[in-house]
Design an enzyme around this catalytic site. Structure first.
Site, PDB file in Angstrom:
ATOM      1  N   HIS A   1      -5.325   1.063  -2.629  1.00  0.00           N
ATOM      2  CA  HIS A   1      -5.970  -0.198  -2.266  1.00  0.00           C
ATOM      3  C   HIS A   1      -5.536  -1.262  -3.268  1.00  0.00           C
ATOM      4  O   HIS A   1      -6.146  -1.396  -4.333  1.00  0.00           O
ATOM      5  CB  HIS A   1      -7.492  -0.046  -2.282  1.00  0.00           C
ATOM      6  CG  HIS A   1      -8.054   0.610  -1.059  1.00  0.00           C
ATOM      7  ND1 HIS A   1      -9.391   0.896  -0.906  1.00  0.00           N
ATOM      8  CD2 HIS A   1      -7.445   1.004   0.091  1.00  0.00           C
ATOM      9  CE1 HIS A   1      -9.578   1.457   0.289  1.00  0.00           C
ATOM     10  NE2 HIS A   1      -8.413   1.538   0.903  1.00  0.00           N
TER      11      HIS A   1
ATOM     12  N   ASP B   1     -10.248   3.348   7.374  1.00  0.00           N
ATOM     13  CA  ASP B   1      -9.888   4.583   6.668  1.00  0.00           C
ATOM     14  C   ASP B   1     -10.655   5.773   7.234  1.00  0.00           C
ATOM     15  O   ASP B   1     -10.095   6.833   7.492  1.00  0.00           O
ATOM     16  CB  ASP B   1     -10.232   4.478   5.175  1.00  0.00           C
ATOM     17  CG  ASP B   1      -9.323   3.520   4.425  1.00  0.00           C
ATOM     18  OD1 ASP B   1      -8.254   3.175   4.962  1.00  0.00           O
ATOM     19  OD2 ASP B   1      -9.695   3.132   3.301  1.00  0.00           O
TER      20      ASP B   1
ATOM     21  N   HIS C   1      -3.970   7.229  -0.374  1.00  0.00           N
ATOM     22  CA  HIS C   1      -3.388   5.899  -0.219  1.00  0.00           C
ATOM     23  C   HIS C   1      -3.992   4.963  -1.240  1.00  0.00           C
ATOM     24  O   HIS C   1      -4.997   5.272  -1.875  1.00  0.00           O
ATOM     25  CB  HIS C   1      -3.513   5.374   1.211  1.00  0.00           C
ATOM     26  CG  HIS C   1      -4.893   4.949   1.619  1.00  0.00           C
ATOM     27  ND1 HIS C   1      -5.896   5.841   1.929  1.00  0.00           N
ATOM     28  CD2 HIS C   1      -5.439   3.720   1.773  1.00  0.00           C
ATOM     29  CE1 HIS C   1      -6.987   5.182   2.265  1.00  0.00           C
ATOM     30  NE2 HIS C   1      -6.755   3.876   2.172  1.00  0.00           N
TER      31      HIS C   1
ATOM     32  N   GLU D   1       0.848  -1.188   0.000  1.00  0.00           N
ATOM     33  CA  GLU D   1       0.000   0.000   0.000  1.00  0.00           C
ATOM     34  C   GLU D   1       0.885   1.240   0.000  1.00  0.00           C
ATOM     35  O   GLU D   1       1.879   1.289   0.723  1.00  0.00           O
ATOM     36  CB  GLU D   1      -0.875  -0.035   1.260  1.00  0.00           C
ATOM     37  CG  GLU D   1      -2.093   0.835   1.192  1.00  0.00           C
ATOM     38  CD  GLU D   1      -2.981   0.657   2.421  1.00  0.00           C
ATOM     39  OE1 GLU D   1      -3.075   1.612   3.208  1.00  0.00           O
ATOM     40  OE2 GLU D   1      -3.563  -0.428   2.596  1.00  0.00           O
TER      41      GLU D   1
HETATM   42 ZN   LIG Z   1      -7.834   2.232   2.678  1.00  0.00          ZN
END
Ligand SMILES: [Zn+2]
Length: 126
Positions: A78, A89, A76, A26
């Site tokens: 996924h 989140d 960010h 990630e």
């Molecule tokens: Zn996330």
């Protein structure tokens, strides 16, 4: 949120290519820019000072980030391909907006921006 959101093309490209580079881990980037009464503009990204690659966003120590008023939020990725926020989140919201890009990170079609309530925001790439 009652502001128009603008994201510079170079920022979109940076987020997508950084996510591709770190996949299947990630990626996390700070979104930098400026905000006034009517507009929020994202014009730069920055690797967070405390990032260790492969950190999951949900375990990233946002509370230890320095206070910086040019940070509009956090982007960010996924790697699972899910183009929606997880509960973790939403509990970890930092700043004004959250950007999520989902595998395969090809274009802004693989990208959403959310407000603090977790609602998707319309945004314009400039
Ligand atoms: Zn996330």
């Amino acid at each position: 949120m009652d502001k128009e959101v603008f994201v510079e093309r170079a920022v979109v490209d940076s987020i997508l290519s950084y996510a591709q580079m770190l996949h299947p881990r990630e990626s996390i980037l700070l979104l930098k820019g400026k905000v006034d009464k009517h507009r929020l503009v994202v014009n730069d990204v920055q690797i967070p000072p405390l990032a260790t690659h492969g950190n999951r966003f949900s375990s990233f120590p946002l509370s230890r980030l320095p206070i910086d008023f040019s940070v509009m939020g956090v982007a960010h990725s996924h790697p699972s391909g899910a183009l929606r926020p997880s509960i973790a989140d939403l509990n970890q919201f930092y700043g004004r907006i959250m950007l999520i890009t989902a595998y395969p990170y090809q274009s802004e079609k693989n990208m959403i921006i959310l407000d603090r309530e977790g609602k998707p925001l319309k945004y314009v790439v400039v």
